[in-house]
Scaffold this active site. Sequence first.
Site, PDB file in Angstrom:
ATOM      1  N   GLU A   1       2.991  -6.109  14.011  1.00 40.08           N
ATOM      2  CA  GLU A   1       2.067  -6.170  15.138  1.00 40.08           C
ATOM      3  C   GLU A   1       1.602  -7.608  15.354  1.00 40.08           C
ATOM      4  O   GLU A   1       1.270  -8.011  16.455  1.00 40.08           O
ATOM      5  CB  GLU A   1       0.870  -5.254  14.845  1.00 40.08           C
ATOM      6  CG  GLU A   1      -0.132  -5.152  15.959  1.00 40.08           C
ATOM      7  CD  GLU A   1      -1.307  -4.271  15.589  1.00 40.08           C
ATOM      8  OE1 GLU A   1      -2.170  -4.102  16.453  1.00 40.08           O
ATOM      9  OE2 GLU A   1      -1.377  -3.770  14.454  1.00 40.08           O
TER      10      GLU A   1
ATOM     11  N   ARG B   1       0.812  -1.225   0.000  1.00 42.82           N
ATOM     12  CA  ARG B   1       0.000   0.000   0.000  1.00 42.82           C
ATOM     13  C   ARG B   1       0.841   1.269   0.000  1.00 42.82           C
ATOM     14  O   ARG B   1       0.380   2.323  -0.437  1.00 42.82           O
ATOM     15  CB  ARG B   1      -1.003  -0.029   1.157  1.00 42.82           C
ATOM     16  CG  ARG B   1      -2.103  -1.083   0.929  1.00 42.82           C
ATOM     17  CD  ARG B   1      -3.092  -1.146   2.061  1.00 42.82           C
ATOM     18  NE  ARG B   1      -2.501  -1.473   3.334  1.00 42.82           N
ATOM     19  CZ  ARG B   1      -2.356  -2.701   3.828  1.00 42.82           C
ATOM     20  NH1 ARG B   1      -2.783  -3.734   3.143  1.00 42.82           N
ATOM     21  NH2 ARG B   1      -1.803  -2.904   4.995  1.00 42.82           N
TER      22      ARG B   1
END
Length: 172
Positions: free
Chosen positions: A99, A62
């Site tokens: 994460e 992205r």
Amino acid sequence: MKQHPLAQYLEAVPDFPKEGILFQDISPLLRDHFVATIDAMSLLFSAKEWAEVDYLVGVESRGFIFASALALKHDKGFVKVRKPGKLPNVHASMEYGLEYGTDKLEMQKGNGKKVIICDDLIATGGSMQAAAKLCNEVGYEVVGMACLVDLKALNSFSHDGMTVRSVIQFDD
């Protein structure tokens, strides 16, 4: 702190891509507010800073969207940071923590030019940190870092004294 108006168009998706993760989906922004999003990211840097930059570096995948659009807007070049096996003539690679796991990024050889690194979102800072280190390792000078969304509660990342500039911040 007042939130940027574009924040209202993010879609929070619970338990994606893993249970316990609240994913901030940028798809509505890209679909319905792309120009405003790129304009907002452009304003993260001054005209003087833009004049001194040679390339925008996009972190797969992205980050490619934002870096290429900003490169076009400011008449700059575009450089890719890719996941393994997608880039010929790899000069350096680096593993980093996410994460929700680990990943790896790769880059081709740089040329000493000044870059701004772009990604969609910074959570732990792992991919941005890896991209910044890779840029330095392959021969670019990192002069800025930008993302659309910063999950500030999950990171305190900086690179050579620079923090990531972001349009939308979540403190919790």
